[in-house]
Write an enzyme that holds these catalytic residues in place. Structure first.
Site, PDB file in Angstrom:
ATOM      1  N   GLU A   1       0.660  -1.105  -0.066  1.00  0.00           N
ATOM      2  CA  GLU A   1      -0.062   0.107  -0.054  1.00  0.00           C
ATOM      3  C   GLU A   1       0.887   1.477  -0.015  1.00  0.00           C
ATOM      4  O   GLU A   1       1.887   1.269   0.681  1.00  0.00           O
ATOM      5  CB  GLU A   1      -0.799   0.041   1.172  1.00  0.00           C
ATOM      6  CG  GLU A   1      -1.982   1.232   1.046  1.00  0.00           C
ATOM      7  CD  GLU A   1      -3.150   0.872   2.286  1.00  0.00           C
ATOM      8  OE1 GLU A   1      -4.219   1.489   2.049  1.00  0.00           O
ATOM      9  OE2 GLU A   1      -2.930   0.314   3.148  1.00  0.00           O
TER      10      GLU A   1
ATOM     11  N   GLY B   1       3.943  -1.216  11.526  1.00  0.00           N
ATOM     12  CA  GLY B   1       2.602  -1.109  11.748  1.00  0.00           C
ATOM     13  C   GLY B   1       1.987  -2.288  11.340  1.00  0.00           C
ATOM     14  O   GLY B   1       2.673  -3.417  11.860  1.00  0.00           O
ATOM     15  N   ALA B   2       0.665  -2.716  10.654  1.00  0.00           N
ATOM     16  CA  ALA B   2       0.207  -3.729  10.292  1.00  0.00           C
ATOM     17  C   ALA B   2      -0.283  -3.541   8.865  1.00  0.00           C
ATOM     18  O   ALA B   2      -0.861  -2.212   8.455  1.00  0.00           O
ATOM     19  CB  ALA B   2      -0.903  -4.259  11.334  1.00  0.00           C
ATOM     20  N   MET B   3      -0.718  -4.504   8.150  1.00  0.00           N
ATOM     21  CA  MET B   3      -1.179  -4.396   7.000  1.00  0.00           C
ATOM     22  C   MET B   3      -2.259  -5.715   6.580  1.00  0.00           C
ATOM     23  O   MET B   3      -2.094  -6.669   6.997  1.00  0.00           O
ATOM     24  CB  MET B   3      -0.201  -4.499   5.661  1.00  0.00           C
ATOM     25  CG  MET B   3      -0.683  -4.375   4.231  1.00  0.00           C
ATOM     26  SD  MET B   3      -1.447  -2.897   3.914  1.00  0.00           S
ATOM     27  CE  MET B   3      -2.499  -3.163   2.496  1.00  0.00           C
ATOM     28  N   GLU B   4      -3.382  -5.076   5.886  1.00  0.00           N
ATOM     29  CA  GLU B   4      -4.761  -5.827   5.893  1.00  0.00           C
ATOM     30  C   GLU B   4      -4.473  -6.677   4.891  1.00  0.00           C
ATOM     31  O   GLU B   4      -5.701  -7.241   4.117  1.00  0.00           O
ATOM     32  CB  GLU B   4      -5.886  -4.829   5.975  1.00  0.00           C
ATOM     33  CG  GLU B   4      -5.897  -4.143   4.669  1.00  0.00           C
ATOM     34  CD  GLU B   4      -5.385  -2.836   4.678  1.00  0.00           C
ATOM     35  OE1 GLU B   4      -5.636  -1.903   3.731  1.00  0.00           O
ATOM     36  OE2 GLU B   4      -4.519  -2.482   5.632  1.00  0.00           O
TER      37      GLU B   4
ATOM     38  N   HIS C   1      -8.837  -4.068  13.704  1.00  0.00           N
ATOM     39  CA  HIS C   1      -8.789  -2.900  12.470  1.00  0.00           C
ATOM     40  C   HIS C   1      -8.491  -3.642  11.017  1.00  0.00           C
ATOM     41  O   HIS C   1      -9.029  -3.534  10.177  1.00  0.00           O
ATOM     42  CB  HIS C   1      -7.757  -1.791  12.932  1.00  0.00           C
ATOM     43  CG  HIS C   1      -7.283  -0.910  12.000  1.00  0.00           C
ATOM     44  ND1 HIS C   1      -7.688   0.447  11.755  1.00  0.00           N
ATOM     45  CD2 HIS C   1      -6.963  -1.018  10.467  1.00  0.00           C
ATOM     46  CE1 HIS C   1      -7.304   1.261  10.869  1.00  0.00           C
ATOM     47  NE2 HIS C   1      -6.720   0.338   9.930  1.00  0.00           N
ATOM     48  N   GLU C   2      -7.480  -4.501  11.387  1.00  0.00           N
ATOM     49  CA  GLU C   2      -6.937  -5.028  10.114  1.00  0.00           C
ATOM     50  C   GLU C   2      -7.973  -5.975   9.645  1.00  0.00           C
ATOM     51  O   GLU C   2      -8.189  -6.410   8.292  1.00  0.00           O
ATOM     52  CB  GLU C   2      -5.644  -5.698  10.312  1.00  0.00           C
ATOM     53  CG  GLU C   2      -4.477  -4.794  10.764  1.00  0.00           C
ATOM     54  CD  GLU C   2      -4.250  -3.667  10.126  1.00  0.00           C
ATOM     55  OE1 GLU C   2      -4.732  -3.674   8.646  1.00  0.00           O
ATOM     56  OE2 GLU C   2      -3.697  -2.876  10.585  1.00  0.00           O
TER      57      GLU C   2
ATOM     58  N   HIS D   1     -10.568  -4.778   7.589  1.00  0.00           N
ATOM     59  CA  HIS D   1     -10.462  -4.373   6.190  1.00  0.00           C
ATOM     60  C   HIS D   1     -10.683  -5.544   5.097  1.00  0.00           C
ATOM     61  O   HIS D   1     -10.972  -5.404   4.050  1.00  0.00           O
ATOM     62  CB  HIS D   1      -8.834  -4.157   6.071  1.00  0.00           C
ATOM     63  CG  HIS D   1      -8.671  -2.808   6.510  1.00  0.00           C
ATOM     64  ND1 HIS D   1      -9.057  -1.742   5.907  1.00  0.00           N
ATOM     65  CD2 HIS D   1      -7.567  -2.356   7.331  1.00  0.00           C
ATOM     66  CE1 HIS D   1      -8.494  -0.685   6.045  1.00  0.00           C
ATOM     67  NE2 HIS D   1      -7.625  -0.742   6.934  1.00  0.00           N
TER      68      HIS D   1
END
Length: 812
Positions: A125, A264-267, A298-299, A302
């Site tokens: 992203e 962070g984190a990615m969905e 949160h992820e 998504h």
């Protein structure tokens, strides 16, 4: 190679012309144990609605060969390969090599210092997939992706679809295995992922889903410690979202991969990638557990909002991030043990959003995005916590049942497709019977924060409300009336008010001691009480965490606006901390209290205010349930080396607290080298060297400061998730003379801070910015540099300039 940023006009034209049928991506990772290269073959089948037309495919990796419909293509230029003379049906095959796997975009090779093992992750992203293989790198050209990965034999490979067919490679004598993954549903390119390495893996079957947790082997014990909680949260989240959206997650396998050196984190669909910094090396505090739960949710949100239904272009980025941030709090409160999630949101993210929304870098939640480079600059507090707060307010405005039903309709109608903001608004308006055009214009297309003030009007009360440029936005909020009951306040009445314009009557009884504006925190607006001094003095007597949080938020906003001093903020926060019972907010309030004392106070007041925070910590440390978090703050505020020594004795075998105390000792000028060596030997954390770097960062010694600065900015060896911890100890009060050279060095670095992609750009531009040893003249120079920097860097510089300017005003 110059990588030309895709514009919205180009994306719209390409989407109107092309449709992706299928991606087949072959990836060779076998060079990575000893070398830097990832080799890929991208085969794309796609159609063209105007045969004979020309287009282009995105590719910023080194191109070995590119063939379209059997014909060789010209070389790539500016990150694009021309596609001339398209047929109605087309096949494109591009062979690429990406060798920038340490500091480049899209793919990253990390070496675990504990055992030398290599792990590789991808993260795309907003448009970084084309740095690894050729693709149509825009959100509305979705297509099925079938990955085939060649990896060292002892590695595990995970991707979106799960359930791969794994086989040894002929002739490789067991040195490598091939992982063939089934095709995904139609996904945007940025939602895809491949993660690989010799992972430690834990799996559970739960409610028909195959759940996986993976991390590097050196963190196996930490993952095993927390696995049951993570599996429980994953099961609860999948059940909650599946029910309220009336669409269960449509894939059996759901993996979560915790990797080193990730921000962070990615969905990624079905395979979320996290920074393994959230596998806390010390036993996590209540606030850390809640934060990790909300990241997980949160992820997960998504999967529906972003993956199954994807925005058409980055001007609707909020459709992803604001919704997921809202939904994680909604799910945490309703489906998990973290029932004070909205109070935690107010105490941290929402305060950051109020500050950002009142600064020079504010922007509408939805705004025109010319190109992808500009899109990188809006992953911020406006998009995330403000957007979440606005959606929370919308749910109150239309009704929770109507909101949930509308979202279910939205997902069913647009599954596996792309949408715009108007599609969402139309669905919610139809389901609720509300005309949401005014709401949309006010909340999503207008920047800035409403201000709501309570005042007496004759014998009654009214709310004076104003928006950023005129009347207030359409919104519902509550006002509570409180009376004294011993040393506590009791809520006598609560009235919910829909603002009817600049002046709205409030039907509450007279004679209350405190009237709390925005009680229950239903809207996104800064507020001012009828009696300014009464609120700060009585905040601790309010009966609930959310009511106390609204009072704290008001006082904090007054500090940022120059209407209150650091001393008033510290008194309010320490008073609330003395009675607070919610684990969601105790740690954020300790941080705010220490920030007010350290960052916002005049030099003459700082020792007194730090001592007040330290005294509160010592008192709270008598409570076993609070001891861990308050001793951490005491480590930050210890007055002298004797107090540090007492804290070290209290820490015992708590290695985390020992590192924190040692950092304070270094800051106070104590000798720490021998203790650093001893802690490195005792700490099982494979990244303990970062803690040692943080200790050295706090030292006032010029040579030590320079070495740490070089580690951060030249070597860039500090994992991106840990940069904030090192820089927080680098910029320390009272070290102005030692720190002075680094203010200038920051400005020299700024034009190149976007190197390595969006996340490093955000982190470095924000966290390296000086907070001591600067003046207004420096901030003016920084504004000039920010204006010429990459959009994402300029945006974060502008925000930090505003914050530091407010700090200087408060210190003065």
């Amino acid at each position: 190679m110059i990588n030309r940023s895709l514009t919205q006009v180009e994306a719209e034209h390409r989407a109107a012309l092309l449709a992706v049928e299928h991606y087949a991506i072959d990836i060779d990772l076998t060079d990575l144990p000893t070398g830097p290269q990832v080799r890929c073959v991208s085969t794309v089948t796609f159609t063209c609605r105007e045969p004979g037309a020309d287009s282009f495919v995105d590719c910023a990796a080194e191109v070995v060969s590119a063939v379209l419909n059997g014909a060789d293509l010209p070389p790539a230029r500016d990150g694009r390969i021309p596609l001339p003379g398209l047929l109605a049906s087309n096949e494109l095959r591009v062979v690429t090599v990406q060798a920038e796997t340490r500091d480049g975009e899209g793919v990253h090779k990390a070496v675990d210092p504990a055992d030398g093992e290599v792990y590789v992750w991808t993260s795309f992203e907003p448009d970084e997939a084309h740095f690894v293989w050729a693709c149509f790198d825009q959100p509305d050209l979705k297509g099925p992706h079938a990955f085939t990965v060649l990896a060292p034999a002892h590695w595990t490979v995970v991707s979106n679809s799960g359930d791969p067919v794994v086989s040894p490679v002929d002739g490789a004598a067991g040195a490598a295995r091939r992982w063939v993954f089934p095709a995904t549903p139609p996904l945007s390119v940025y939602n895809t992922v491949v993660n690989a390495g010799p992972f430690h893996e834990v799996r559970r079957d739960a409610d028909g889903h195959d759940l996986g947790l993976l991390t590097r082997r050196s963190l196996a014990a930490v993952l095993d410690r927390d696995a049951e909680e993570l599996f429980t949260l994953t099961r609860q989240g999948l059940a909650f979202f599946g029910e309220v959206f009336r669409m269960p997650f449509p894939q059996r396998r759901y993996d979560q991969v915790f990797v080193p050196e990730f921000g962070g984190a990615m969905e990624n669909y079905g395979c979320v990638t996290w920074s393994d910094t959230v596998l806390y090396r010390a036993t996590p505090t209540p606030a850390e557990r809640e934060l990790r739960a909300k990241i997980l949710l949160h992820e997960m949100a998504h999967m529906w909002f972003g993956n199954i239904v994807t925005m058409r272009w980055w001007d609707d980025l909020w459709l992803n991030e604001a919704f997921a941030e809202f939904a994680c709090n909604w799910a945490a409160e309703r489906a998990t043990v973290f029932t004070d999630a909205w109070a935690g949101h107010l105490a941290s993210g929402k305060l950051a959003a109020y500050l950002a929304d009142q600064g020079p870098a504010t922007h509408p939640i939805r705004q025109p995005i010319h190109d992808v480079a500009q899109a990188m600059s809006i992953f911020d507090a406006i998009t995330y916590p403000k957007g979440a707060s606005v959606l929370h307010q919308l749910m109150r405005y239309v009704g929770e049942a109507e909101f949930a039903a509308g979202m279910a309709t939205y997902f069913q109608r647009y599954a596996w497709g792309n949408t715009t903001l108007q599609d969402l608004i139309d669905v919610l308006a139809a389901g609720s019977g509300r005309d949401l055009d005014g709401w949309r214009a006010g909340w999503l297309e207008t920047a800035g924060t409403d201000r709501i003030t309570l005042r007496r009007d004759g014998d009654g009360l009214v709310l004076d409300a104003r928006g950023p440029d005129g009347p207030p936005r359409p919104q519902v909020l509550a006002v509570g009336a409180y009376v004294r009951d011993g040393d506590r306040l009791h809520r006598l009445d609560l009235v919910q008010v829909e603002l009817a314009g600049p002046v709205t009557p409030v039907d509450l009884p007279a004679g209350a001691e405190v009237y709390l504006v925005n009680d229950e925190d239903l809207t996104f607006a800064t507020t001012r009480p009828e009696a300014r001094d009464t609120l700060a003095a009585t905040a601790a007597a309010l009966p609930t965490a959310i009511a106390r949080g609204v009072a704290v938020a008001t006082v904090w906003d007054m500090l940022l606006a120059g209407e209150a001093g650091a001393a008033e903020a510290v008194r309010c926060l320490t008073g609330v901390l003395a009675v607070e019972t919610s684990g969601s907010v105790i740690e954020p309030y300790l941080t705010l209290a220490a920030d007010a004392a350290e960052l916002w106070s005049p030099d003459a007041q700082r020792p007194e205010l730090l001592a007040a925070v330290a005294a509160t910590c010592r008192k709270l440390a008598e409570d076993t349930d609070r001891r861990q978090v308050v001793l951490r703050t005491l480590a930050r505020t210890a007055a002298d080396l004797d107090e540090v020594a007492w804290l070290q004795a209290q820490a015992g075998d708590d290695v985390d607290l020992q590192w924190r105390a040692l950092a304070r000792k270094a800051e106070l000028g104590g000798a720490v080298d021998a203790e650093i060596a001893a802690l490195l030997a005792a700490d099982p954390d494979p990244d303990a060297w970062v803690r040692a770097t943080s200790v050295r960062a706090a030292s006032p010694d010029p040579a030590t400061k320079r070495a740490v600065w070089d580690t951060l900015t030249v070597e860039r060896s500090v994992p991106i998730g840990d940069v904030k911890h090192v820089t927080a100890l680098f910029w320390r009060p009272g070290q102005d003379a030692v720190l002075a050279p680094y203010a200038g060095r920051y400005l020299e670095l700024a034009p190149q801070l976007h190197r390595g992609g969006m996340t490093p750009a955000m982190v470095f531009a924000n966290r390296l910015f000086p907070v001591y040893g600067v003046d207004e003249a420096y901030l003016a120079r920084a504004e000039t540099v920010a204006a010429g920097a990459a959009p994402v860097v300029g945006k974060y510089m502008t925000e930090r300039i505003d914050v530091v300017r407010r700090m200087l005003r408060a210190r003065g």
